[in-house]
Motif scaffolding. Structure first.
Motif, PDB file in Angstrom:
ATOM      1  N   LEU A 111      16.681  -3.235 -10.543  1.00 51.65           N
ATOM      2  CA  LEU A 111      16.631  -4.054  -9.324  1.00 51.65           C
ATOM      3  C   LEU A 111      15.213  -3.991  -8.757  1.00 51.65           C
ATOM      4  O   LEU A 111      14.816  -4.823  -7.961  1.00 51.65           O
ATOM      5  N   GLU A 112      14.472  -2.956  -9.168  1.00 49.74           N
ATOM      6  CA  GLU A 112      13.034  -2.861  -8.869  1.00 49.74           C
ATOM      7  C   GLU A 112      12.310  -2.615 -10.185  1.00 49.74           C
ATOM      8  O   GLU A 112      12.843  -1.956 -11.071  1.00 49.74           O
ATOM      9  N   LYS A 113      11.102  -3.135 -10.271  1.00 46.88           N
ATOM     10  CA  LYS A 113      10.294  -2.959 -11.471  1.00 46.88           C
ATOM     11  C   LYS A 113       9.298  -1.824 -11.243  1.00 46.88           C
ATOM     12  O   LYS A 113       8.644  -1.791 -10.194  1.00 46.88           O
ATOM     13  N   LYS A 164       0.824  -1.228   0.000  1.00 42.89           N
ATOM     14  CA  LYS A 164       0.000   0.000   0.000  1.00 42.89           C
ATOM     15  C   LYS A 164       0.849   1.265   0.000  1.00 42.89           C
ATOM     16  O   LYS A 164       0.324   2.364  -0.153  1.00 42.89           O
ATOM     17  N   LEU A 165       2.158   1.092   0.206  1.00 40.09           N
ATOM     18  CA  LEU A 165       3.030   2.263   0.334  1.00 40.09           C
ATOM     19  C   LEU A 165       3.465   2.771  -1.039  1.00 40.09           C
ATOM     20  O   LEU A 165       4.202   2.085  -1.760  1.00 40.09           O
ATOM     21  N   GLN A 166       2.983   3.954  -1.412  1.00 44.95           N
ATOM     22  CA  GLN A 166       3.377   4.584  -2.665  1.00 44.95           C
ATOM     23  C   GLN A 166       4.722   5.275  -2.433  1.00 44.95           C
ATOM     24  O   GLN A 166       4.770   6.272  -1.691  1.00 44.95           O
ATOM     25  N   VAL A 167       5.784   4.761  -3.038  1.00 39.84           N
ATOM     26  CA  VAL A 167       7.129   5.266  -2.755  1.00 39.84           C
ATOM     27  C   VAL A 167       7.584   6.277  -3.804  1.00 39.84           C
ATOM     28  O   VAL A 167       8.225   7.270  -3.477  1.00 39.84           O
ATOM     29  N   LEU A 168       7.257   6.025  -5.066  1.00 34.10           N
ATOM     30  CA  LEU A 168       7.535   6.989  -6.139  1.00 34.10           C
ATOM     31  C   LEU A 168       6.202   7.390  -6.748  1.00 34.10           C
ATOM     32  O   LEU A 168       5.432   6.543  -7.202  1.00 34.10           O
ATOM     33  N   GLY A 200      17.498  14.621  -0.726  1.00 32.79           N
ATOM     34  CA  GLY A 200      16.177  14.594  -0.121  1.00 32.79           C
ATOM     35  C   GLY A 200      16.199  13.817   1.172  1.00 32.79           C
ATOM     36  O   GLY A 200      17.124  13.036   1.411  1.00 32.79           O
ATOM     37  N   PRO A 201      15.179  14.032   1.993  1.00 31.79           N
ATOM     38  CA  PRO A 201      15.172  13.369   3.293  1.00 31.79           C
ATOM     39  C   PRO A 201      15.102  11.844   3.177  1.00 31.79           C
ATOM     40  O   PRO A 201      14.708  11.317   2.142  1.00 31.79           O
ATOM     41  N   SER A 202      15.497  11.191   4.236  1.00 25.41           N
ATOM     42  CA  SER A 202      15.421   9.737   4.314  1.00 25.41           C
ATOM     43  C   SER A 202      13.982   9.285   4.056  1.00 25.41           C
ATOM     44  O   SER A 202      13.042   9.891   4.562  1.00 25.41           O
TER      45      SER A 202
HETATM   46  P1  ADP Z   1      15.602   6.981   0.524  1.00 22.40           P
HETATM   47  O1  ADP Z   1      16.685   6.290  -0.224  1.00 22.40           O
HETATM   48  O2  ADP Z   1      15.238   8.299  -0.050  1.00 22.40           O
HETATM   49  O3  ADP Z   1      15.886   7.078   1.985  1.00 22.40           O
HETATM   50  P2  ADP Z   1      14.073   4.597  -0.086  1.00 22.40           P
HETATM   51  O4  ADP Z   1      13.910   4.567  -1.551  1.00 22.40           O
HETATM   52  O5  ADP Z   1      15.092   3.711   0.513  1.00 22.40           O
HETATM   53  O6  ADP Z   1      14.270   6.111   0.394  1.00 22.40           O
HETATM   54  O7  ADP Z   1      12.700   4.226   0.610  1.00 22.40           O
HETATM   55  C1  ADP Z   1      11.485   4.897   0.334  1.00 22.40           C
HETATM   56  C2  ADP Z   1      10.376   4.227   1.091  1.00 22.40           C
HETATM   57  O8  ADP Z   1      10.157   2.928   0.558  1.00 22.40           O
HETATM   58  C3  ADP Z   1      10.661   4.040   2.577  1.00 22.40           C
HETATM   59  O9  ADP Z   1       9.468   4.262   3.284  1.00 22.40           O
HETATM   60  C4  ADP Z   1      11.068   2.580   2.662  1.00 22.40           C
HETATM   61  O10 ADP Z   1      10.773   2.053   3.926  1.00 22.40           O
HETATM   62  C5  ADP Z   1      10.233   1.952   1.572  1.00 22.40           C
HETATM   63  N1  ADP Z   1      10.847   0.756   0.974  1.00 22.40           N
HETATM   64  C6  ADP Z   1      12.013   0.719   0.290  1.00 22.40           C
HETATM   65  N2  ADP Z   1      12.267  -0.522  -0.171  1.00 22.40           N
HETATM   66  C7  ADP Z   1      11.227  -1.300   0.227  1.00 22.40           C
HETATM   67  C8  ADP Z   1      10.888  -2.692   0.064  1.00 22.40           C
HETATM   68  N3  ADP Z   1      11.682  -3.530  -0.623  1.00 22.40           N
HETATM   69  N4  ADP Z   1       9.737  -3.113   0.627  1.00 22.40           N
HETATM   70  C9  ADP Z   1       8.933  -2.268   1.285  1.00 22.40           C
HETATM   71  N5  ADP Z   1       9.177  -0.960   1.480  1.00 22.40           N
HETATM   72  C10 ADP Z   1      10.314  -0.472   0.963  1.00 22.40           C
END
Ligand code: ADP
Ligand code: MG
Length: 250
Positions: free
Chosen positions: A50-52, A13-17, A34-36
């Protein structure tokens, strides 16, 4: 060399990009800040598959990452073809991940010999040249445990270069280093940029980003907040979020 339009990625459910637009021209250095948790590492990992990605378009050197065009249709690449594409992209991580049981020289020779089928003699000569390039000419026979963190990271850079990549990705390459070891690693990266390598660098080294970066991209919460000339973005940003971030890392 890198062309991203509306790139989206989620984990469950986590939209990361949330729709990343970003372009890096051949021979340019793009610094990503950018922040962590803002999605910087995930974006780098998408670039070398490495990710799709889940949506949008992402191309490296004109090829859509993970796909092959056949007439008007797109076909998903198989693992072997993906691995072949990945070889053109060098990646350097925060943790150097050198093989502990191999010397500096052997670490650098490993992929050319095992993956690319280069002869041992050629790979060794190339490794020696690369060690010279990263300022470690005298350390060929040293094991990782006998090298400082900064030296190990420079071996890791040499190892990535050994596959003659057309693009180098760096994910916080100096974040794990003691402060006095950071400079030597940045010097190697600076020289690489001067030699014309295309680079995407996730870094919080603002000085490096301003001096070496052709563009700076500030990301927050899966989006590009602002991007452009580092002298503008990192000195006099438009966006309040960028300003707040910079005031924390400077
Ligand atoms: P950054 O490098 O800017 O710190 P990341 O790309 O590592 O950010 O992570 C972005 C978000 O995606 C974070 O909330 C992280 O917990 C989550 N995340 C990254 N990789 C995974 C994964 N393989 N499975 C689930 N969540 C992930
Ligand atoms: Mg990260």
């Amino acid at each position: 060399m890198v062309h991203a339009r509306g790139v989206r990625k989620h984990f469950g459910k986590l939209q990361v990009l949330k729709g990343i637009d970003l372009s890096v021209e051949r021979g340019q250095v793009c610094c990503l800040l950018g922040p962590s948790g803002s999605g910087k590492s995930t974006f780098l990992r998408c670039i070398n598959h490495l990710e799709k990605i889940d949506g949008g378009r992402l191309a490296v050197d004109g090829d859509l990452v993970g796909y092959r065009r056949h007439g008007t249709r797109l076909h998903e690449l198989r693992e072997k073809a993906i691995a072949a594409h990945r070889r053109d992209i060098g990646m350097v991580f925060q943790r150097f991940n050198l093989f502990p049981h191999l010397t500096a020289e052997q670490n650098i020779m490993e992929a050319p010999v095992r993956v690319a089928g280069v002869s041992t003699a050629t790979a060794r000569a190339n490794a020696r040249r690369l060690l010279d390039q990263v300022g470690l000419g005298g350390r060929a026979g040293h094991y990782p445990a006998q090298l400082s963190g900064g030296q190990q990271q420079r071996v890791a850079i040499a190892r990535a270069l050994a596959m003659k990549p057309k693009l180098m990705l760096f994910d916080e390459p100096t974040s794990a280093l003691d402060p006095e070891l950071v400079g030597d690693v940045l010097d190697v990266m600076r020289q690489l940029a001067a030699d014309g390598m295309t680079m995407v660098v996730v870094t919080h080294e603002i000085g490096f980003a301003r001096e070496v970066g052709d563009t700076a991209v500030f990301m927050d919460d899966g989006r590009v907040v602002e991007s452009g000339d580092p002298q503008k973005v990192l000195v006099d940003p438009e966006q309040e979020r960028t300003r707040v971030f910079l005031s924390k890392v400077l």
